[in-house]
Design an enzyme around this catalytic site. Sequence first.
Site, mmCIF file in Angstrom:
data_model
loop_
_atom_site.group_PDB
_atom_site.id
_atom_site.type_symbol
_atom_site.label_atom_id
_atom_site.label_comp_id
_atom_site.label_asym_id
_atom_site.label_seq_id
_atom_site.Cartn_x
_atom_site.Cartn_y
_atom_site.Cartn_z
ATOM 1 C CE1 TYR A 42 44.236 -8.082 55.184
ATOM 2 C CE2 TYR A 42 43.553 -6.036 54.613
ATOM 3 C CZ TYR A 42 43.706 -7.419 54.489
ATOM 4 O OH TYR A 42 42.842 -8.058 53.527
ATOM 5 N N PRO A 95 40.888 -5.746 44.022
ATOM 6 C CG PRO A 95 41.002 -8.192 43.241
ATOM 7 C CD PRO A 95 41.270 -6.750 42.901
ATOM 8 C CB SER A 124 38.105 -8.928 47.470
ATOM 9 O OG SER A 124 38.351 -10.249 48.477
ATOM 10 C CD GLN A 146 39.426 -11.966 44.526
ATOM 11 O OE1 GLN A 146 38.788 -11.343 45.229
ATOM 12 N NE2 GLN A 146 39.921 -13.228 44.735
ATOM 13 C CE1 TYR A 148 42.150 -14.822 47.189
ATOM 14 C CE2 TYR A 148 40.269 -13.227 48.068
ATOM 15 C CZ TYR A 148 41.629 -13.458 47.685
ATOM 16 O OH TYR A 148 42.534 -12.505 47.822
ATOM 17 C CB THR A 174 42.503 -14.747 43.342
ATOM 18 O OG1 THR A 174 42.188 -13.506 43.035
ATOM 19 C CG2 THR A 174 43.900 -14.741 43.965
ATOM 20 N NE ARG A 183 49.878 -12.730 53.530
ATOM 21 C CZ ARG A 183 48.470 -12.384 53.098
ATOM 22 N NH1 ARG A 183 47.847 -11.645 53.903
ATOM 23 N NH2 ARG A 183 47.955 -12.777 52.185
ATOM 24 C CE LYS A 227 44.457 -9.685 42.300
ATOM 25 N NZ LYS A 227 45.080 -10.227 43.436
ATOM 26 C CB SER A 249 48.207 -9.870 40.879
ATOM 27 O OG SER A 249 48.426 -9.502 42.157
ATOM 28 C CG HIS A 251 47.687 -12.112 47.084
ATOM 29 N ND1 HIS A 251 46.838 -12.689 46.166
ATOM 30 C CD2 HIS A 251 47.192 -11.933 48.447
ATOM 31 C CE1 HIS A 251 45.885 -12.682 46.859
ATOM 32 N NE2 HIS A 251 45.892 -12.171 48.266
ATOM 33 N N GLY A 283 50.878 -4.316 41.853
ATOM 34 C CA GLY A 283 51.927 -4.544 42.664
ATOM 35 C C GLY A 283 52.952 -3.263 43.037
ATOM 36 N NE ARG A 306 51.189 -3.062 50.462
ATOM 37 C CZ ARG A 306 51.592 -4.230 50.221
ATOM 38 N NH1 ARG A 306 51.810 -4.053 48.867
ATOM 39 N NH2 ARG A 306 51.967 -5.396 50.589
#
Length: 376
Positions: A42, A95, A124, A146, A148, A174, A183, A227, A249, A251, A283, A306
């Site tokens: 992830y 986030p 987030s 942030q 969604y 976002t 993914r 974003k 960004s 993502h 990023g 990350r």
Amino acid sequence: MQERNTGQVSFHDTQTAPGDVLNLHELIVKARQNLNQNDWDYIVGGAESEATLRRNRLALDCIAFRPRVLRDVSKVDTSVNAFGRQLRLPVVLAPVGSLESFHPAGAESVVRAAGSFGAAHMLSSVCDPGLEQLAKAAPDALRLFQLYVRGDPAWVDDHVERAIAHGYAGFCLTVDVAHYSRRERDIAKRFVTAGRRRVQGPVFQAALDWTTVKRIKQKFNIPLAIKGIATAEDAAIALDHGVEWIYISNHGGRQLDHGRGSMEVLPEVVDAVAGRAKIIVDGSFCRGSDIVKAMAGGANLVGIGRMQCFALAAGGEAGVLRLLELLEDEVKRCLGLLGVAKYSELDHSYLHAAAPTGVPHVLSAFPLLKVEDYRY
């Protein structure tokens, strides 16, 4: 390196471990020891062929420095002012959904570390605990929220009102998730993340357009960030709508594949904005030198995603605090070696296009890691 834990995350032996961490890559080592394969993937994975993910790192690796010498850098200031607050670093902990997968306290650990250190934190909306509890956990931290979009205008407005009521310094939409990406690390394992399992109302995100931005700006008095900006054209439209923060960004390479690296996007957005708004960029920014490159390129804040997850998995709040301390040390040394005592002295003249020195991947900023040991 063998995994110590192939089941759930275990933290019994990591709460004090970050004090022994002397290099950023050691946080990654500790994180890998604590994470099962699903949670590891992830963090490190991207969409489809993961080309955008690699280009994020490539865009940074293709920039070299042009240092100046014989400058007085006996005192180097790494701080900035953002959202009316003085921060020790130009860093916002970006986030990230489902932080609770990496540590039981989830976002609480992150915001407390950010607050005690002096960095910004953006929560987030698909992360536990929610905005109210996070405000209680770190009332004095610079907190941003942030969203969604998972509901109608009234649903969106409710979240803005709650963020304002609980002292959030900024609100962020976002906008690069109109459709969910593939993914393939997860698909190949038939694994569905906790964040995707609890998604409701994806049609609202797909239907999101500039009318929502216009309504928020007309109705609420809170700085707004957008974003997912990836072009000068969309940055200009955001300016027309009065947006205060343009957030570059992709993502983390987890949405549209075969996109450009964020650092490659930054120059055209800086030119389009021309100082009329502030700029955040994320990023694959994971070293102090990455932060300095972004600041020299015209950014105002740098999102850390990350590395935040690695640090949280490595040692909870203590791990995130240690991450920020090490980033500060790297930034200070980088600025000093560039002949720069403060960010206002930086400009494009300190950057130069250069060939990368290796193959880009999600861990390529840390050559002392044996990537094959991490099944990245």
